[in-house]
Design an enzyme around this catalytic site. Structure first.
Site, short mmCIF file in Angstrom:
data_model
loop_
_atom_site.label_atom_id
_atom_site.label_comp_id
_atom_site.label_asym_id
_atom_site.label_seq_id
_atom_site.Cartn_x
_atom_site.Cartn_y
_atom_site.Cartn_z
N HIS A 21 -17.15 -45.23 10.10
CA HIS A 21 -16.59 -45.67 8.82
C HIS A 21 -16.81 -47.17 8.61
O HIS A 21 -16.63 -47.68 7.51
CB HIS A 21 -15.08 -45.36 8.80
CG HIS A 21 -14.57 -44.85 7.49
ND1 HIS A 21 -15.38 -44.30 6.52
CD2 HIS A 21 -13.31 -44.81 6.98
CE1 HIS A 21 -14.63 -43.94 5.47
NE2 HIS A 21 -13.37 -44.25 5.73
N ASN A 67 -9.02 -47.76 1.90
CA ASN A 67 -8.59 -47.15 0.64
C ASN A 67 -8.02 -48.14 -0.36
O ASN A 67 -7.59 -47.74 -1.44
CB ASN A 67 -7.63 -45.98 0.90
CG ASN A 67 -6.43 -46.40 1.71
OD1 ASN A 67 -6.30 -47.57 2.06
ND2 ASN A 67 -5.56 -45.47 2.01
N ASP A 92 -20.48 -46.08 4.31
CA ASP A 92 -20.95 -44.95 5.11
C ASP A 92 -20.94 -43.70 4.23
O ASP A 92 -20.24 -43.65 3.23
CB ASP A 92 -20.03 -44.75 6.32
CG ASP A 92 -18.59 -44.47 5.91
OD1 ASP A 92 -18.12 -43.34 6.09
OD2 ASP A 92 -17.92 -45.39 5.37
N ASN A 113 -13.25 -42.89 0.00
CA ASN A 113 -12.01 -43.56 -0.39
C ASN A 113 -12.22 -45.01 -0.83
O ASN A 113 -11.59 -45.48 -1.78
CB ASN A 113 -11.00 -43.55 0.76
CG ASN A 113 -10.47 -42.15 1.02
OD1 ASN A 113 -10.54 -41.29 0.16
ND2 ASN A 113 -9.96 -41.93 2.22
#
Length: 196
Positions: A21, A67, A92, A113
């Site tokens: 991530h 997020n 990613d 997100n």
């Protein structure tokens, strides 16, 4: 002087270091290293600055967690008075195989997100570079997969794409999104993705 904001998405903290991530962070770290610049802890993120042929390039690694990435992006665009056309966000993407990538001038968040929050705050009209992280996980295992660390083999497979991503950033700043897409998207593996 024209200014550009290059954003790599990820999560801050040692526990997220080198995770899938955080591929956006990894690209920016590689660019900073190649440019001999360091990140400083500033409002909403870590910032590094350089110039390319008279253009100012600001690198941003948001410290807001994934997020809420839009908060950092919107703040730095406004603070530095940067046109959204000069924003590139690197994230990613599980829909692309490891080592593949796609550069687009705009588009949906694809369920990501970080991109989703940026889109809520500034809309879809900004360039994004999606770095494939693969999806070799069982049903329901996506969160563990994206927050998992790359193995040594995976890092070796990913490294050439990170090097290309550094070149993509330079091309985006110097040549613009259209020329850069034409030049670099063909270097991606041309695999059909779930999302397109």
């Amino acid at each position: 002087m024209d200014k550009y904001l290059i954003v790599g998405l990820g999560n801050v903290g040692d526990e997220y270091d080198q995770t899938r991530h955080n591929t956006g962070f990894m690209v920016l770290d590689a660019f900073a290293k190649a440019s001999n610049i360091c990140f400083e802890d500033k409002r909403y993120g870590f910032i590094a600055e350089t110039t390319l042929k008279g253009r100012k390039v600001i690198l941003l690694k948001p410290s807001t967690y994934m997020n809420l990435s839009g908060n950092a992006v919107r703040y730095w665009l406004t603070k530095e008075n940067i046109d959204q056309k000069r924003l590139l966000v690197i994230s990613d993407d599980v829909a692309l195989p490891l080592g593949d990538f796609r550069l687009k001038g705009s588009g949906s968040n694809g369920g990501h997100n970080g991109l989703g929050h940026i889109q809520q705050l500034i809309g879809q009209n900004y360039a994004r570079l999606r770095m494939g992280i693969g999806n070799e996980y069982a049903r329901g295992g996506q969160i563990d997969w994206v927050l998992g660390r790359y193995s040594e083999e995976e890092q070796k497979e990913l490294q050439p794409s990170i090097d290309i991503a550094v070149d993509i950033i330079k091309s985006f700043v110097l040549a613009g999104i259209d020329i850069t897409m034409n030049q670099y998207n063909k270097l991606g593996k041309r695999t059909k993705t779930k999302r397109e």
